[in-house]
Design an enzyme around this catalytic site. Structure first.
Site, PDB file in Angstrom:
ATOM      1  N   GLY A 223       0.777  -1.228   0.000  1.00 20.87           N
ATOM      2  CA  GLY A 223       0.000   0.000   0.000  1.00 20.87           C
ATOM      3  C   GLY A 223       0.810   1.281   0.000  1.00 20.87           C
TER       4      GLY A 223
ATOM      5  N   GLU B 145       4.647  -6.249   1.534  1.00 16.62           N
ATOM      6  CA  GLU B 145       4.182  -6.696   0.217  1.00 16.62           C
ATOM      7  C   GLU B 145       3.925  -5.523  -0.722  1.00 16.62           C
ATOM      8  OE1 GLU B 145       0.514  -8.433   1.770  1.00 16.62           O
ATOM      9  OE2 GLU B 145       1.466 -10.371   1.612  1.00 16.62           O
ATOM     10  N   PRO B 146       4.954  -4.790  -1.107  1.00 20.78           N
ATOM     11  CA  PRO B 146       4.720  -3.681  -2.035  1.00 20.78           C
ATOM     12  C   PRO B 146       4.428  -4.184  -3.446  1.00 20.78           C
ATOM     13  CG  PRO B 146       7.083  -3.970  -1.651  1.00 20.78           C
ATOM     14  CD  PRO B 146       6.364  -4.957  -0.745  1.00 20.78           C
TER      15      PRO B 146
ATOM     16  N   CYS C 146     -16.237   2.243 -27.073  1.00 21.56           N
ATOM     17  CA  CYS C 146     -17.598   2.769 -27.171  1.00 21.56           C
ATOM     18  C   CYS C 146     -18.196   2.958 -25.789  1.00 21.56           C
ATOM     19  CB  CYS C 146     -18.443   1.834 -28.015  1.00 21.56           C
ATOM     20  SG  CYS C 146     -17.863   1.818 -29.694  1.00 21.56           S
TER      21      CYS C 146
HETATM   22  C1  LIG Z   1      -2.922  -5.412  -3.353  1.00 16.26           C
HETATM   23  C2  LIG Z   1      -2.223  -5.958  -2.179  1.00 16.26           C
HETATM   24  C3  LIG Z   1      -0.895  -5.618  -1.950  1.00 16.26           C
HETATM   25  C4  LIG Z   1      -0.144  -4.612  -2.779  1.00 16.26           C
HETATM   26  O1  LIG Z   1      -0.683  -3.350  -2.673  1.00 16.26           O
HETATM   27  P1  LIG Z   1       0.052  -2.090  -3.331  1.00 16.26           P
HETATM   28  O2  LIG Z   1      -0.854  -0.970  -3.031  1.00 16.26           O
HETATM   29  O3  LIG Z   1       0.159  -2.372  -4.783  1.00 16.26           O
HETATM   30  O4  LIG Z   1       1.388  -1.985  -2.675  1.00 16.26           O
HETATM   31  C5  LIG Z   1      -0.265  -6.205  -0.879  1.00 16.26           C
HETATM   32  N1  LIG Z   1      -0.906  -7.110  -0.077  1.00 16.26           N
HETATM   33  C6  LIG Z   1      -2.189  -7.452  -0.286  1.00 16.26           C
HETATM   34  C7  LIG Z   1      -2.827  -8.444   0.603  1.00 16.26           C
HETATM   35  C8  LIG Z   1      -2.891  -6.900  -1.340  1.00 16.26           C
HETATM   36  O5  LIG Z   1      -4.162  -7.247  -1.532  1.00 16.26           O
END
Ligand SMILES: *Cc1c(COP(=O)(O)O)cnc(C)c1O
Length: 444
Positions: free
Chosen positions: A248, A290-291, A361
C-alpha cells in the site's frame, strides 16, 4: 509531465526512457506500448531491501505480483531477492514458469479453490495467507489427505483502513477480507488454526489499503497487531514467528501526490515493531511487507498515437488515442489522475488544455480530463506516465481491442517482454458449434 527514473528529454526533443528514444520504440513495436524502466524497478526493490537491512530485523519483501505479473517481472523479482505474492492459479503459474523459487511464494486471496490449493502444495510454496474459517478447514483437509503440513499466516483486520490521505479507525471493519480483531473473530481463528494438526501457524498478516502517503496508518496497524499478538500469547500461549504488514505504499502519479521515500515507510514499520513487539516472545518476529504499486508503478509509461480530435467550442476539446480503458481502466474505475506529454515534441510549449479519450464505445472511456499540451496533431505520440502498476495487469479486450505489447528498457536497449496480441489471439478461444457453421463456406 513529471519525469520518473531514467526518463528525460533528448536533444531531438523526444522523450527518452532507459536510454531509448520513444519515437524509435514506436517504430519497432507500435502503439499502444507499455514501456517499463527496468533500472527503476530494480532501484525500488533495493530501497526496500536496504531499509530493512538498516533496521537489523529479519525480513522478506514480497512483491505483490498482481500489480504487474509477467514472466520477465518474476525474473527481476527473483534476481532482486524478493519474495512473491500470488492470488490465483494464473499468477502462481506465471511465477513457477519463470522459475521463481516456490518456497518464497505466498498465496493470498479470500476464495482460494481446492484446485489452487492442490497446485500450490504440489509446487511446495512457502505459505498460505488464510482468510476465513472455511479456508482453514479446507487447508487442513487437503493437507491431511496428502500427509503434509502447510505453513499459514492468518489475515487479520486491525480496524485501521487507509484511504490515501486519511485513516478510518473503525469498530468493526466492513471488509470481505480477513479475521476481525475487535469482534473476537481473529482470536477464534488462532484457536482454530493452532488446533488443526496439519497447519503450521507461522504468524499474522495485515494489509490496510493502497496508495498511502503517511506512516501513521502503518504505525497504528503495527500497534494493533502487536496488541493482538500479546493477548494471543496471554490467552492461548501461542507465539508468532512472522508478522506481515502488507503493501500500500504510495507513489507519485500527479503533482498533488506526496509519497514518502521507501525508507521512511519501512522505518516507521520496523521502529513500531521494535517498540510494540518487545517482550511478547523470546525474539522479535520476522517482518514481511508486500509492495506492489511502489515497485513497478512509476517505472511504467504508456505510449499512444494520437488519432482524431473533436473540438466543442467553449466546452472542451477531446483528443483520442489508439488505446484507452482497455489498457488503463483506472481512470474509469477509480477516477485516477495521470500526467501526459507529447513525447515526439517534448520541447514544444504547452498551447491548450485538452482531454484525452480512448477509442472504446463508452463515454466514460477517458484517460485524462484537462491536460495542458502543445496543440496535438494526428500522428503525434502521447506518453502517459506512471502506468506500471495495475494497467497491463487490469487490461481487457473490451471492444475486442488487442492488449498492447510490453517492453523493458535499460541502458539504451529494449527487450520485448509481452508480445502485442494478434487478431488470432482475439478469436483464439472462440468455438463455432457445428450447427452454427456457415453453410457451404469455411469461416476464415
Ligand atoms: C494489493 C495488495 C498488496 C499490494 O498493494 P500495493 O498498493 O500495490 O502496494 C499487498 N498485499 C495485499 C494483501 C494486497 O491485496
Amino acid at each position: 509531465m513529471y519525469l520518473h527514473g531514467s526518463s528525460k528529454i533528448n536533444a531531438a526533443g523526444h522523450l527518452e526512457i532507459g536510454g531509448c528514444d520513444v519515437v524509435e520504440l514506436k517504430q519497432t513495436y507500435g502503439t499502444p506500448l507499455y514501456i517499463m524502466d527496468e533500472e527503476l524497478i530494480r532501484r525500488r526493490a533495493r530501497e526496500y531491501r536496504q531499509a530493512f537491512e538498516a533496521s537489523g530485523l529479519t525480513f522478506q519483501v514480497a512483491y505483490a505480483s498482481k500489480a504487474f505479473s509477467t514472466l520477465a517481472m518474476c525474473r527481476i523479482a527473483d534476481e532482486e531477492g524478493m519474495s512473491l505474492d500470488v492470488v490465483s492459479d494464473g499468477e502462481l503459474y506465471t511465477a513457477l514458469k519463470a522459475g521463481f523459487p516456490a518456497h518464497r511464494i505466498h498465496f493470498h486471496g479470500n476464495n482460494k479453490t481446492p484446485d489452487e490449493i492442490e497446485m500450490a502444495l504440489d509446487a511446495k510454496i512457502g505459505c498460505f495467507v488464510a482468510d476465513n474459517f472455511i479456508e482453514l478447514q479446507m487447508l487442513q483437509a487437503i493437507a491431511s489427505d496428502r500427509g503434509e503440513k502447510v505453513n499459514v499466516l492468518l489475515r487479520v483486520t486491525p480496524g485501521v483502513e487507509a484511504h490515501t490521505h486519511e485513516y478510518i479507525s473503525t469498530g468493526q471493519t466492513d471488509s470481505k477480507f480477513g479475521f476481525d480483531i475487535q469482534n473476537g473473530t481473529a482470536i477464534e481463528a488462532v484457536r482454530t488454526a493452532a488446533q488443526l494438526p496439519n497447519l503450521e501457524l507461522l504468524g499474522l498478516h495485515s494489509h490496510i489499503g493502497s496508495q498511502i502517503f503517511e506512516t501513521d496508518g502503518f504505525e497504528m496497524a503495527v500497534e494493533r497487531v502487536a496488541g493482538f499478538a500479546r493477548s494471543v500469547k496471554e490467552q492461548l500461549n501461542v507465539e508468532f514467528k512472522v508478522v506481515n504488514l502488507g503493501g500500500g505504499f504510495g507513489i507519485r502519479y500527479t503533482e498533488g501526490d506526496t509519497p514518502l521515500a521507501v525508507a521512511e515507510y519501512v522505518k516507521a514499520i520496523t521502529d513500531g515493531v521494535k517498540k510494540h513487539f518487545e517482550g511478547i516472545a523470546a525474539q522479535l518476529p520476522e517482518i514481511w511487507v508486500e509492495p506492489g504499486r511502489s515497485i513497478v508503478g512509476d517505472a511504467g509509461t504508456t505510449l499512444y498515437t494520437v488519432g482524431t480530435s473533436k473540438d466543442i467550442p467553449g466546452v472542451r476539446k477531446y483528443v483520442a488515442v489508439d488505446g484507452g480503458m482497455t489498457d488503463n481502466p483506472r481512470p474509469a474505475l477509480y477516477e485516477s489522475k495521470y500526467e501526459a506529454m507529447l513525447a515526439n515534441r517534448a520541447g514544444d510549449a504547452n498551447e491548450e488544455t485538452v482531454s484525452i479519450a480512448g477509442k472504446c464505445c463508452e463515454s466514460g472511456d477517458m484517460l485524462i480530463w484537462d491536460v495542458e499540451l502543445p496543440k496535438p496533431n494526428t500522428g503525434d505520440l502521447l506518453a502517459v506516465a506512471c502506468t506500471g502498476a495495475y494497467n497491463y495487469a487490469m487490461a481487457s479486450n473490451y471492444n475486442r481491442i488487442r492488449r498492447p505489447a510490453v517492453v523493458f528498457v535499460k541502458n539504451g536497449a529494449s527487450d520485448l517482454v509481452v508480445r502485442r496480441e494478434s487478431l488470432d489471439n482475439i478469436t483464439g478461444n472462440d468455438v463455432i458449434p457445428a450447427r452454427l457453421e456457415k453453410q457451404g463456406a469455411q469461416v476464415k
